[in-house]
Scaffold this motif. Structure first.
Motif, PDB file in Angstrom:
ATOM      1  N   MET A  77      25.800   8.379 -16.899  1.00  0.00           N
ATOM      2  CA  MET A  77      24.580   8.724 -16.491  1.00  0.00           C
ATOM      3  C   MET A  77      24.577   9.135 -14.983  1.00  0.00           C
ATOM      4  N   SER A  78      25.713   9.464 -14.615  1.00  0.00           N
ATOM      5  CA  SER A  78      25.961  10.085 -13.274  1.00  0.00           C
ATOM      6  C   SER A  78      25.282   9.232 -11.891  1.00  0.00           C
ATOM      7  N   LEU A  79      25.427   7.883 -12.129  1.00  0.00           N
ATOM      8  CA  LEU A  79      24.903   6.929 -11.372  1.00  0.00           C
ATOM      9  C   LEU A  79      25.735   6.022 -10.583  1.00  0.00           C
ATOM     10  N   THR A  80      25.531   5.277  -9.568  1.00  0.00           N
ATOM     11  CA  THR A  80      26.343   4.359  -8.953  1.00  0.00           C
ATOM     12  C   THR A  80      26.164   2.979 -10.113  1.00  0.00           C
ATOM     13  N   GLN A  81      27.110   2.078  -9.849  1.00  0.00           N
ATOM     14  CA  GLN A  81      27.134   0.580 -10.702  1.00  0.00           C
ATOM     15  C   GLN A  81      25.994   0.066 -10.004  1.00  0.00           C
ATOM     16  N   PRO A  82      25.712   0.042  -8.764  1.00  0.00           N
ATOM     17  CA  PRO A  82      24.467  -0.879  -8.051  1.00  0.00           C
ATOM     18  C   PRO A  82      23.071  -0.326  -8.699  1.00  0.00           C
ATOM     19  N   ALA A  83      23.027   1.181  -8.838  1.00  0.00           N
ATOM     20  CA  ALA A  83      21.858   1.538  -9.327  1.00  0.00           C
ATOM     21  C   ALA A  83      21.462   1.265 -10.508  1.00  0.00           C
ATOM     22  N   VAL A  84      22.553   1.115 -11.336  1.00  0.00           N
ATOM     23  CA  VAL A  84      22.299   0.765 -13.007  1.00  0.00           C
ATOM     24  C   VAL A  84      21.926  -0.794 -12.876  1.00  0.00           C
ATOM     25  N   SER A  85      22.359  -1.579 -12.109  1.00  0.00           N
ATOM     26  CA  SER A  85      22.277  -2.985 -12.112  1.00  0.00           C
ATOM     27  C   SER A  85      20.928  -3.133 -11.462  1.00  0.00           C
ATOM     28  N   LEU A  86      20.579  -2.353 -10.396  1.00  0.00           N
ATOM     29  CA  LEU A  86      19.029  -2.386  -9.938  1.00  0.00           C
ATOM     30  C   LEU A  86      17.890  -2.301 -11.265  1.00  0.00           C
ATOM     31  N   GLN A  87      18.193  -1.225 -12.119  1.00  0.00           N
ATOM     32  CA  GLN A  87      17.470  -0.528 -13.207  1.00  0.00           C
ATOM     33  C   GLN A  87      17.310  -1.751 -14.013  1.00  0.00           C
ATOM     34  N   ILE A  88      18.345  -2.216 -14.473  1.00  0.00           N
ATOM     35  CA  ILE A  88      18.194  -3.456 -15.328  1.00  0.00           C
ATOM     36  C   ILE A  88      17.748  -4.769 -14.810  1.00  0.00           C
ATOM     37  N   ARG A  89      17.809  -4.887 -13.703  1.00  0.00           N
ATOM     38  CA  ARG A  89      17.281  -6.311 -12.638  1.00  0.00           C
ATOM     39  C   ARG A  89      15.731  -5.918 -12.891  1.00  0.00           C
ATOM     40  N   GLN A  90      15.239  -4.782 -12.483  1.00  0.00           N
ATOM     41  CA  GLN A  90      13.907  -4.423 -12.605  1.00  0.00           C
ATOM     42  C   GLN A  90      13.249  -4.656 -14.009  1.00  0.00           C
ATOM     43  N   LEU A  91      14.063  -3.898 -15.104  1.00  0.00           N
ATOM     44  CA  LEU A  91      13.399  -4.470 -16.450  1.00  0.00           C
ATOM     45  C   LEU A  91      13.407  -6.076 -16.829  1.00  0.00           C
ATOM     46  N   GLU A  92      14.291  -6.608 -16.352  1.00  0.00           N
ATOM     47  CA  GLU A  92      14.445  -8.066 -16.697  1.00  0.00           C
ATOM     48  C   GLU A  92      13.347  -8.809 -16.090  1.00  0.00           C
ATOM     49  N   GLU A  93      12.991  -8.411 -14.861  1.00  0.00           N
ATOM     50  CA  GLU A  93      11.609  -8.631 -14.038  1.00  0.00           C
ATOM     51  C   GLU A  93      10.494  -8.531 -14.812  1.00  0.00           C
ATOM     52  N   LEU A  94      10.289  -7.149 -15.273  1.00  0.00           N
ATOM     53  CA  LEU A  94       8.910  -6.879 -15.966  1.00  0.00           C
ATOM     54  C   LEU A  94       8.850  -7.603 -17.307  1.00  0.00           C
ATOM     55  N   LEU A  95      10.197  -7.769 -18.188  1.00  0.00           N
ATOM     56  CA  LEU A  95       9.967  -8.528 -19.437  1.00  0.00           C
ATOM     57  C   LEU A  95       9.956  -9.884 -19.166  1.00  0.00           C
ATOM     58  N   GLY A  96      10.336 -10.487 -18.121  1.00  0.00           N
ATOM     59  CA  GLY A  96      10.594 -11.948 -17.753  1.00  0.00           C
ATOM     60  C   GLY A  96      11.614 -12.633 -18.519  1.00  0.00           C
ATOM     61  N   GLN A  97      12.639 -11.909 -18.863  1.00  0.00           N
ATOM     62  CA  GLN A  97      13.642 -12.643 -19.693  1.00  0.00           C
ATOM     63  C   GLN A  97      14.955 -11.699 -19.404  1.00  0.00           C
ATOM     64  N   PRO A  98      16.051 -12.531 -19.523  1.00  0.00           N
ATOM     65  CA  PRO A  98      17.367 -11.590 -19.262  1.00  0.00           C
ATOM     66  C   PRO A  98      17.726 -10.927 -20.275  1.00  0.00           C
ATOM     67  N   LEU A  99      18.258  -9.755 -20.044  1.00  0.00           N
ATOM     68  CA  LEU A  99      18.756  -8.773 -21.192  1.00  0.00           C
ATOM     69  C   LEU A  99      20.258  -8.966 -21.666  1.00  0.00           C
ATOM     70  N   PHE A 100      21.040  -9.500 -20.691  1.00  0.00           N
ATOM     71  CA  PHE A 100      22.498  -9.463 -21.104  1.00  0.00           C
ATOM     72  C   PHE A 100      23.044 -10.744 -20.588  1.00  0.00           C
ATOM     73  N   ASP A 101      24.121 -11.124 -21.517  1.00  0.00           N
ATOM     74  CA  ASP A 101      24.859 -12.409 -20.921  1.00  0.00           C
ATOM     75  C   ASP A 101      26.482 -11.913 -21.329  1.00  0.00           C
ATOM     76  N   TYR A 102      27.226 -12.494 -20.379  1.00  0.00           N
ATOM     77  CA  TYR A 102      28.594 -12.381 -20.268  1.00  0.00           C
ATOM     78  C   TYR A 102      29.144 -13.417 -21.011  1.00  0.00           C
ATOM     79  N   VAL A 103      29.975 -13.374 -22.095  1.00  0.00           N
ATOM     80  CA  VAL A 103      30.704 -14.366 -22.722  1.00  0.00           C
ATOM     81  C   VAL A 103      32.424 -13.880 -22.420  1.00  0.00           C
ATOM     82  N   GLY A 104      33.006 -14.575 -21.642  1.00  0.00           N
ATOM     83  CA  GLY A 104      34.121 -14.180 -21.039  1.00  0.00           C
ATOM     84  C   GLY A 104      33.933 -12.985 -20.448  1.00  0.00           C
ATOM     85  N   LYS A 105      34.548 -12.005 -20.961  1.00  0.00           N
ATOM     86  CA  LYS A 105      34.453 -10.550 -20.027  1.00  0.00           C
ATOM     87  C   LYS A 105      33.629  -9.656 -20.885  1.00  0.00           C
ATOM     88  N   LYS A 106      32.984 -10.112 -22.088  1.00  0.00           N
ATOM     89  CA  LYS A 106      32.201  -9.168 -22.842  1.00  0.00           C
ATOM     90  C   LYS A 106      30.799  -9.279 -22.669  1.00  0.00           C
TER      91      LYS A 106
END
Length: 320
Positions: free
Chosen positions: A32-61
């Motif tokens: 998407m031609s963004l920085t990784q912090p910008a992507v992290s910020l968008q996902i974190r804002q979505l999680e705040e709006l939903l009130g639930q986490p969207l992704f889990d890390y199991v190992g490195k996946k």
């Protein structure tokens, strides 16, 4: 409806969909031609709006949570509606435009490009996104509503689907021309069982249909060799590794060239039908509606087109 959901933006959903597809924040940022912090910020804002986490890390996946699965389905519907709106607006301008997202089981992949080409002659501004899958993958894509339409040959009875059978898919037995069975004018499936049988991977609809049919006819193959594609099956037969049960459409060139021969088995061909399917109640885009209507109304044209793919083996009359 939660007021927080109304604050979600299309940009946030685009970033979320990219992370889901890439299973990586860094790859999504690159896409998407963004920085990784910008992507992290968008996902974190979505999680705040939903009130639930969207992704889990199991190992490195990276894995999707239940909330992410639900949001992925909703976002697919949202962007599908926007794409449909775009198509309708262009249709109002006098031409049908847009993209048809089509998933096909591998047994149909040889014929479908020719079918779409016939459709595109009527609607030249329609583009195609084609994904080839096996039967098990097709069922998963149907459940996830990943595609506009799907072409499959074994429609499950336990799923709420609208489907349209439109073309026969004959499955035949093939051997290399020097094989001793090629000299026999009449064979049974049991006659084939003394030789190794090349089969597809688990999850293949053709494999499942053939296994059920052979069991019904009491033809039990003591030795099977598993390969991952119809092309590998055909090449294995040509190499002398064994026999195979394959859609006649898939090996039409090899039959015509004489590197494979269709065996004269009385119980074959095993006739199945290709079907155009989608989940019942699914909203179809104008392009998907036009393709469905084309397939339904152009049976004679489709059958005539399919004659090019029905080359019989040596000694077998057409349509045998």
């Amino acid at each position: 409806m939660r007021k927080s959901l109304m604050r979600m933006t299309l940009r946030q959903l685009q970033v979320f969909r990219s992370v889901c597809q890439q299973r990586s924040y860094s790859r999504a940022a690159e896409e998407m031609s963004l920085t990784q912090p910008a992507v992290s910020l968008q996902i974190r804002q979505l999680e705040e709006l939903l009130g639930q986490p969207l992704f889990d890390y199991v190992g490195k996946k990276l894995h999707l949570t239940d909330a992410a699965e639900a949001l992925q389905r909703a976002s697919a519907d949202i962007f599908g509606r926007l794409e449909s709106l775009d198509m309708q607006l262009t249709d109002l301008q006098g031409s049908l435009q847009g993209q048809l997202s089509l998933a096909v089981e591998s047994s149909a992949k040889y014929f479908v490009p020719h079918l779409f080409a016939a459709f595109r002659r009527e609607y030249p501004e329609v583009n195609l996104q084609l994904v080839v899958v096996n039967h098990a993958q097709a069922l998963k894509r149907l459940s996830a509503n990943r595609d506009d339409l799907l072409i499959m040959s074994l429609v499950p009875s336990d799923m709420a689907l609208e489907f349209l059978p439109f073309l026969n898919n004959p499955i035949v037995a093939v051997a290399p021309p020097q094989h001793p069975l090629c000299a026999r004018e009449q064979l049974s499936l049991q006659d084939l069982s003394a030789w190794p049988l090349l089969v597809r991977e688990p999850g293949s609809g053709t494999r499942r249909a053939c296994e059920e049919y052979c069991h019904q006819k009491r033809a039990h193959f003591a030795q099977t060799l598993e390969v991952g594609s119809m092309e590998a099956q055909a090449e294995g037969v040509i190499a002398g590794l064994g026999l195979a049960l394959l859609p006649r459409h898939a090996v039409r060139r090899e039959l015509a060239q004489g590197v494979l021969q269709e065996l004269a088995v009385t119980e074959l061909p095993l006739m199945r039908s290709w079907c155009l399917a989608h989940p019942r109640g699914k909203y179809l885009s104008p392009v998907a509606q036009a393709f469905f209507a084309f397939v339904r109304s152009q049976r004679s044209q489709i059958n005539a087109l399919a004659e090019r793919f029905a080359a019989p083996g040596p000694g077998l009359p057409p349509g045998s």
